[in-house]
Design an enzyme around this catalytic site. Structure first.
Site, short mmCIF file in Angstrom:
data_model
loop_
_atom_site.label_atom_id
_atom_site.label_comp_id
_atom_site.label_asym_id
_atom_site.label_seq_id
_atom_site.Cartn_x
_atom_site.Cartn_y
_atom_site.Cartn_z
CG ASP A 1 8.35 1.57 -4.00
OD1 ASP A 1 9.08 0.98 -4.84
OD2 ASP A 1 7.12 1.41 -3.97
CD GLU A 2 5.00 0.31 -0.44
OE1 GLU A 2 4.07 0.95 0.08
OE2 GLU A 2 4.83 -0.62 -1.24
CB THR A 3 13.28 -1.78 0.98
OG1 THR A 3 13.52 -0.56 1.71
CG2 THR A 3 13.53 -1.51 -0.50
#
EC number: 3.2.1.52
Length: 673
Positions: free
Chosen positions: A292-294
């Site tokens: 997530d949230e790369t």
């Protein structure tokens, strides 16, 4: 269900699907026995022991355990004659003057029925209401996701305590969020000083959970959220921006800059190594790769690759390789769904075996993203939140709104289940006990969503069952106390971390200021100042801008203090009636409320010293005396906070929280000189 049975003496959470309440009372024998059939599959008779422990605690009586048809018991635990005719987890509970019978479709069903019976015993003692319950879960997967990496690593004893509580409320899955707080071999530079969990911890905890009907699913960050690893000498070259590895640690930076450079083949080797080492410790056939949230993907060292094939393709290719790697080992991959939903074309490229964990935390969340995944044909689990992160007091209203909406959408669009998340951003300042109300709301909504449509009713039930509060008022008081947070922990972190460590401004932190308030509360003049790109403001100007942005809330501090004081008195009186069994919760509530009172004073003081307000605290002889007194009060509070921390958590990053408070108190004392 007879509604009169719910809050007049006892309640059951989650509320059963159907319940017939009868007028008689079943009196438990003084010398009783529990007969647990071998067919239940409970080799160590954990379910019978749970009941015996609750009977002892409620009545002082000692009971026996047996199995087989020659040892009848007043309480019988068994399986249905035709278990295949019922869904997994289904059970019936019959309480009559002649005995009590729990029957289930499988081990999980019997476990669920036992938890209902335990709740009745805890509230009614030896005199149980006669009733017949037929019950089953709405969602097959009812999971909890616990952050054990961003500052707070729980003790193994606390993890077991939490598993017991999840079992009582019929959860059947648990995931522990790991970034750097596991003692992987040859990675000591990453986990040093974090009080990491060890392979032995996981093996012991996996057994403990399994015996209680909870699947412990491995979860490790394998793509983004590798901040601590990418700051090491050994692994920094694998990050998108290795040149930032030596910048001072920042709670805010940790949340934003942490992505692997997947253009480097060594990155995939690292991800696979984390997966391969960790999965061997679990009996589960599932694995959550997170991903997530790369945020930095394609913006640093991998930018040439992003320019060539696009960020969406980069992301889809990488997570697909990780999923295939898991599939080859007989594991079913899971991953967070946020990036795929930002680039919907990714959804069509993901392996069919992957389950998307669709997290949506807005209290007013719509069904849009749940519907998008459903229409793509991908499997999904809906993921709301208990809303405790970044704060001392839980935002129970937000948790209720978020969880109930997500449960409704999950049912509407055929989700496999619900995974209730519990995060600890910015050092995990939130005491784990603050999450209990949200966890129980999640238990209700993943089992029987929409059955309790009124938040006030739900909070009364939780107050009564979990906190032994006969008045049912405890959580309503705590909820109103949380509304009195005028200057919060994340506001303080932002104020401190605007300093780049050299007296200049951390522009990345400056850009996060708008997110501190909902859109309808954001002052337009400050937003325009933040968007002014003609020059970077000084540190003093930036901090003043932050306080101007928060002024409306900060100035409520004095009024809020009266509410917090009143809340502390009422909570203390209620928790005292429950005796020693509620002492831990009482301490956690008191520490949280007193800490928020001090933070509110901090907000007023910082605003006053920069001229944002002219408000001074009452009953002080001078501004200088008040600043020194506030500094001392904060330091005393932090000692009490640290003592409570040690009751549930390892040392982990407690020192970072202490350093945060001490930086503030040093500033206050400097101002008072």
């Amino acid at each position: 269900m007879n509604g009169q049975t719910s809050l007049q003496g006892w309640t059951i959470i989650p509320m059963p699907q159907t319940m017939q309440h009868k007028a008689n009372i079943a009196l438990l024998p003084m010398c009783g026995r529990i007969n647990e059939a071998r067919a239940v599959g409970d080799d160590r008779h954990i379910l019978a022991v749970q009941l015996i422990d609750d009977i002892r605690a409620a009545t002082g009586l000692e009971w026996d355990i047996a199995t087989g048809d020659r040892w009848p018991g007043f309480i019988t635990l068994t399986t249905f004659d035709d278990p295949h005719a019922h869904p997994s987890g289904a059970y019936t509970l019959d309480v009559t003057p002649d005995g009590v019978t729990v029957a289930g479709a499988d081990f999980e069903g019997v476990r669920n029925g036992v938890q209902t019976l335990r709740q009745l015993i805890r509230q009614c003692g030896a005199a149980l209401p006669c009733l017949h319950i037929e019950d089953r879960p709405a969602f097959e997967t009812r999971g909890y996701y616990l952050d054990v990496t961003r500052g707070r690593v729980p003790t193994l004893d606390w993890l077991k305590h939490w598993a017991d509580k999840l079992c009582l409320y019929k959860y059947n899955q648990l995931q522990l969020y790991i970034e750097h707080t596991f003692a992987f071999d040859s990675m000591s530079e990453t986990w040093r000083g974090s009080s990491p969990l060890t392979p032995r911890d996981i093996l012991e905890f996996d057994d403990y959970c399994a015996e209680r009907g909870i699947e412990l699913v491995p979860s490790v960050s394998t793509f983004g959220h590798l901040y601590m690893a990418l700051r090491t000498q050994s692994l920094r070259d694998l990050g998108e921006f290795p040149e930032t590895a030596d910048e001072p640690f920042g709670f805010i930076d940790r949340m934003h800059h942490h992505t692997l450079n997947i253009g480097d083949d060594h990155a995939f080797a690292l991800s696979c190594r984390l997966i391969d080492d960790y999965l061997q410790l679990f009996r589960s056939n599932k694995f959550n790769i997170c991903a997530d949230e790369t945020f930095d993907l394609g913006k640093g060292r991998s930018k040439p690759l992003a320019d060539r094939i696009g960020v969406a393709a980069m992301y889809a290719d990488y997570v697909t390789r990780l999923c295939r790697h898991l599939e080859a080992q007989g594991r079913r991959p899971m991953m967070w769904g946020d990036i795929a939903l930002e680039h919907p074309e990714i959804l069509d490229r993901l392996p069919e075996t992957v389950t998307l964990l669709n997290w949506q935390y807005d209290p007013q969340v719509t069904d849009e993203k749940i519907r998008t995944v459903a229409e793509s044909g991908a499997k999904q689990i809906v993921c709301p939140a208990v809303w405790c992160w970044n704060a001392l007091l839980p935002r129970i209203d937000d948790a209720w709104s978020n969880i109930t909406r997500m449960a409704r959408y999950g049912r509407q669009y055929g989700a496999q289940g619900m995974l209730v998340t519990d995060w600890g951003d910015f050092g995990h300042v939130n005491d784990p006990r603050m999450a209990i109300p949200g966890m129980i709301i999640g238990a209700q909504e993943s089992w029987n969503p929409g059955r309790i449509p009124d938040e006030a009713d739900m909070l009364r039930r939780i107050s009564q069952l979990e906190y032994h509060d006969a008045s049912g008022e405890l959580l309503d008081i705590l909820t109103h106390a949380s509304h009195a947070a005028s200057f919060e922990w994340n506001h303080l972190i932002t104020w401190l971390e605007l300093d780049d460590g050299q007296g200049g401004v951390n522009t990345g932190v400056l850009q996060t200021i708008p997110g501190l308030l909902p859109e309808n509360e954001r002052p337009d003049d400050v937003i325009r100042s933040l968007q002014n790109e003609s020059k970077t403001p000084s540190l003093a100007e930036s901090r003043r801008m932050l306080l101007r942005y928060l002024k409306h809330r900060i100035t409520l501090g004095e009024t809020a203090d009266h509410l917090l004081q009143a809340s502390a008195r009422r909570i203390s009186a209620i928790t005292a009636t429950a005796g020693p069994r509620n002492a831990g919760n009482a301490a956690a509530f008191r520490i949280a409320v007193e800490g928020q009172r001090l933070l509110n004073r901090v907000g007023l003081r910082l605003a006053s010293e920069t001229g944002i307000t002219d408000t001074l605290q009452p009953n002080t002889t001078s501004q200088h005396d008040d600043e020194a007194n506030l500094a001392e009060a904060l330091e005393i509070w932090m000692e009490a906070y640290a003592t409570q921390w040690s009751t549930v958590s390892r040392d982990s990053e407690l020192r970072r929280l202490q350093d945060t408070v001490w930086k503030l108190t040093d500033h206050l004392r400097f101002q008072s000189v």
